[in-house]
Design a protein around this motif. Structure first.
Motif, short mmCIF file in Angstrom:
data_model
loop_
_atom_site.label_atom_id
_atom_site.label_comp_id
_atom_site.label_asym_id
_atom_site.label_seq_id
_atom_site.Cartn_x
_atom_site.Cartn_y
_atom_site.Cartn_z
N CYS A 14 -108.41 -14.49 -49.72
CA CYS A 14 -107.77 -13.30 -50.25
C CYS A 14 -106.75 -12.83 -49.22
N GLY A 15 -105.56 -12.46 -49.68
CA GLY A 15 -104.52 -12.02 -48.77
C GLY A 15 -104.89 -10.79 -47.98
N THR A 16 -105.87 -10.04 -48.44
CA THR A 16 -106.32 -8.86 -47.72
C THR A 16 -106.81 -9.20 -46.31
N MET A 17 -107.31 -10.43 -46.14
CA MET A 17 -107.87 -10.84 -44.85
C MET A 17 -106.85 -11.56 -43.96
N PRO A 40 -103.39 -10.04 -52.44
CA PRO A 40 -104.39 -9.01 -52.13
C PRO A 40 -104.72 -8.17 -53.36
N GLY A 41 -105.97 -7.71 -53.43
CA GLY A 41 -106.35 -6.74 -54.45
C GLY A 41 -106.70 -7.29 -55.81
N LEU A 42 -106.95 -8.59 -55.92
CA LEU A 42 -107.21 -9.18 -57.24
C LEU A 42 -108.61 -8.89 -57.78
N HIS A 43 -109.45 -8.20 -57.00
CA HIS A 43 -110.76 -7.80 -57.54
C HIS A 43 -110.59 -6.89 -58.76
N GLN A 44 -109.39 -6.32 -58.92
CA GLN A 44 -109.12 -5.48 -60.08
C GLN A 44 -108.64 -6.28 -61.28
N ARG A 140 -101.71 -1.53 -49.54
CA ARG A 140 -102.14 -0.42 -50.41
C ARG A 140 -101.60 -0.56 -51.83
N SER A 141 -100.32 -0.91 -51.98
CA SER A 141 -99.70 -0.95 -53.32
C SER A 141 -100.32 -2.02 -54.20
N LYS A 142 -100.89 -3.06 -53.58
CA LYS A 142 -101.54 -4.13 -54.35
C LYS A 142 -103.03 -3.86 -54.54
#
Length: 217
Positions: A14-17, A40-44, A140-142
């Motif tokens: 995940c791009g978050t990491m 990032p943020g694809l859990h949504q 944050r935006s993602k």
């Protein structure tokens, strides 16, 4: 752990990491053959998460037989329409030579649940805490795509202990020094204090090394 090598392993994360993985690369610990990120943020958006994860694994497997997935299991992929379809299901369908880091979500990759409870007691007096990694701040935006102030007000204020950012990269210190307005704006938007908490990346390194050893076995 110091003797573990990742030179024949691709990482799909995940791009978050990306902040933590880049830090470990710069530090010299992580000599992965390739690191490929999903948005990032694809859990949504689990359909897009699954699509990107499968395609990134396929890309990694074009050149590498071994792949480590840096995604949590329990919370990153929750399929309400097909509850028995789990992150492990998706990974198992991609074939052999693939391991996933042993954590429930990105915060758990950095600090165990037991230690997070200790941090909450120390910093927030045991009050409910919203946990984050620096990637949740940078992207944050993602990560909070589609969240307006009303949605933020529904979710964050109940976490009366604030938002604790588990930072092992120095990102938050740099942000507060160079962009204090952005830091304050983030806290205002959440409606709770944004609290950086310095950690080491020892747990993350151990979890990555454990998977490398399994794949080498």
């Amino acid at each position: 752990m110091e003797s573990v090598t990742f030179e024949d392993i691709a990482i799909v994360s995940c791009g978050t990491m990306s902040l933590e993985l880049n830090f470990l690369q710069d530090e010299g610990f992580l000599n992965a053959a390739e690191i490929i990120y999903t948005t990032p943020g694809l859990h949504q958006d689990i359909l897009e998460l699954e699509r990107q994860l499968v395609s990134r694994i396929a890309k990694a497997r074009e050149k590498h037989d071994k792949v480590i997935i840096v995604y949590g299991g329990k919370f990153c992929y929750v399929n309400v329409d097909e509850p028995t379809r789990l992150m492990e299901t998706i990974i198992d369908e991609q074939g052999s030579g693939i391991g996933r880091i042993g954590a429930t979500h990105c915060m758990d990759m950095l600090v165990s649940e037991q230690d997070r409870q200790k941090i909450a007691a120390e910093v927030a007096g045991g009050e409910p805490v919203w946990w984050m990694t620096p990637g949740w701040v940078k992207y944050r935006s993602k990560v909070f795509k589609g969240w307006d102030k009303a949605v933020a007000n529904e979710n964050f204020p109940r976490h009366t202990g604030g938002a604790i950012v588990l930072d092992g990269t120095g990102y938050m210190d740099k942000m507060m020094a160079e962009n204090p307005e952005e830091f304050l704006d983030y806290g205002d938007w959440m409606g709770i204090p944004l609290i950086p908490y310095t950690i080491t990346l020892d747990r993350f390194k151990t979890l990555l090394a454990d998977e490398a050893v399994k794949l080498a076995g």
